[in-house]
Scaffold this active site. Sequence first.
Site, PDB file in Angstrom:
ATOM      1  N   THR A 123       1.373  -4.435   4.438  1.00  0.00           N
ATOM      2  CA  THR A 123       1.148  -4.661   5.871  1.00  0.00           C
ATOM      3  C   THR A 123       0.596  -6.048   6.192  1.00  0.00           C
ATOM      4  O   THR A 123       0.729  -6.511   7.320  1.00  0.00           O
ATOM      5  CB  THR A 123       0.191  -3.599   6.443  1.00  0.00           C
ATOM      6  OG1 THR A 123      -1.068  -3.659   5.737  1.00  0.00           O
ATOM      7  CG2 THR A 123       0.781  -2.204   6.300  1.00  0.00           C
ATOM      8  N   ASP A 124      -0.026  -6.719   5.220  1.00  0.00           N
ATOM      9  CA  ASP A 124      -0.726  -7.964   5.541  1.00  0.00           C
ATOM     10  C   ASP A 124       0.208  -9.047   6.072  1.00  0.00           C
ATOM     11  O   ASP A 124      -0.170  -9.817   6.963  1.00  0.00           O
ATOM     12  CB  ASP A 124      -1.481  -8.488   4.320  1.00  0.00           C
ATOM     13  CG  ASP A 124      -2.791  -7.751   4.081  1.00  0.00           C
ATOM     14  OD1 ASP A 124      -3.205  -6.975   4.954  1.00  0.00           O
ATOM     15  OD2 ASP A 124      -3.390  -7.965   3.011  1.00  0.00           O
ATOM     16  N   THR A 174       0.822  -1.210   0.000  1.00  0.00           N
ATOM     17  CA  THR A 174       0.000   0.000   0.000  1.00  0.00           C
ATOM     18  C   THR A 174       0.854   1.256   0.000  1.00  0.00           C
ATOM     19  O   THR A 174       0.458   2.283  -0.562  1.00  0.00           O
ATOM     20  CB  THR A 174      -0.929  -0.008   1.232  1.00  0.00           C
ATOM     21  OG1 THR A 174      -1.744  -1.185   1.182  1.00  0.00           O
ATOM     22  CG2 THR A 174      -1.827   1.213   1.265  1.00  0.00           C
ATOM     23  N   SER A 231       1.266  -7.543  -0.266  1.00  0.00           N
ATOM     24  CA  SER A 231       2.014  -8.540   0.513  1.00  0.00           C
ATOM     25  C   SER A 231       1.223  -9.809   0.785  1.00  0.00           C
ATOM     26  O   SER A 231       1.766 -10.784   1.303  1.00  0.00           O
ATOM     27  CB  SER A 231       2.531  -7.943   1.820  1.00  0.00           C
ATOM     28  OG  SER A 231       1.483  -7.705   2.733  1.00  0.00           O
TER      29      SER A 231
END
Length: 326
Positions: free
Chosen positions: A93-94, A14, A60
């Site tokens: 971030t995942d 992101t 991710s």
Amino acid sequence: MTAKRLLVLATGGTIAGRAGSATRRDYRPGQIGIEEFLANADYLELDVEFDGQQLAAIGSENMSPAIWREIHAAILAGFADDDVDAIVLTHGTDTAEETAILLDLTLPNTKPVVIVGAMRPADAVGSDGLRNFANAVRVAADDDAAGRGVLVVMSDRVLAARDVRKSRTSGTDAFAGFPRDAIAHVTPSSLEWFGPPWRGEEQARFAFPDEFPQVPVLYAYAGMPADTVTQCLAAHAQGIVLAGFGEGNMPDDVRATLAEAAKGGTPVVRSTRVDMGLVDRDPDDDRNHFIAARALGPAKARILLQLLLASGITDPAQIQAAFDRR
């Protein structure tokens, strides 16, 4: 004083995403390449020099062992380059917490490595990407960042790899730490560490594996049948992590089937589906040959178990010792 030189490794996410609108909910991650990203960061007037390298341009959720291998090799190259003082890795971030603990366990603890992401794409109103990046640069360039292992910087907080986890699906304050929360507070103009470095110049705890052993995560739910376990074993699982109820609990028939697997040589780690909390050893763990995940959630427990298995460690007591170590 000579400005520090940072190697910035980009993988997408992101922080490099665009929506084409300041208010659209949907966006595409990884749309901004490293050259454009660093050019956008010029106005921050950060007192460092950058070398940039694009390793991937993905969300991710598509992170993979192949990309992890590239990241690991690029960081080692940065460690070997005397002109590089620290490494910043931009990342979605995942799966940031999984990448963080993998690198923390497979890199020597020499130069600072800081992972940074964003919860809003670059063209969204209130985008957090460049602020997070400025914070990550301040952390990476700080002399006291060394000796703390891999760090994750999000929303003005610095979190250690073993503690960090994504705890919210949206909003800029989406990351937390357990059992330690933030180990420092950072803004683009300040940095306050909450304690001294605790790691020193350690060597890597594990070699980066040639192959990642097959370790599924089983999510416990009411009415969970025991054949969920047997299906994993039939698919040649080399270890199993249970995301159990509460303190790693499970239905009785699932427990019996997992215990049979563990006694047969398939390591079984009890973790929890609860967001935060310790899973300590249960009085029956010795009899069942189970391993307690302690403070590691299921995703991180899986990474650690994979590294242990890839290193030839299958004894439950040795595996437990690795989970107990901080």
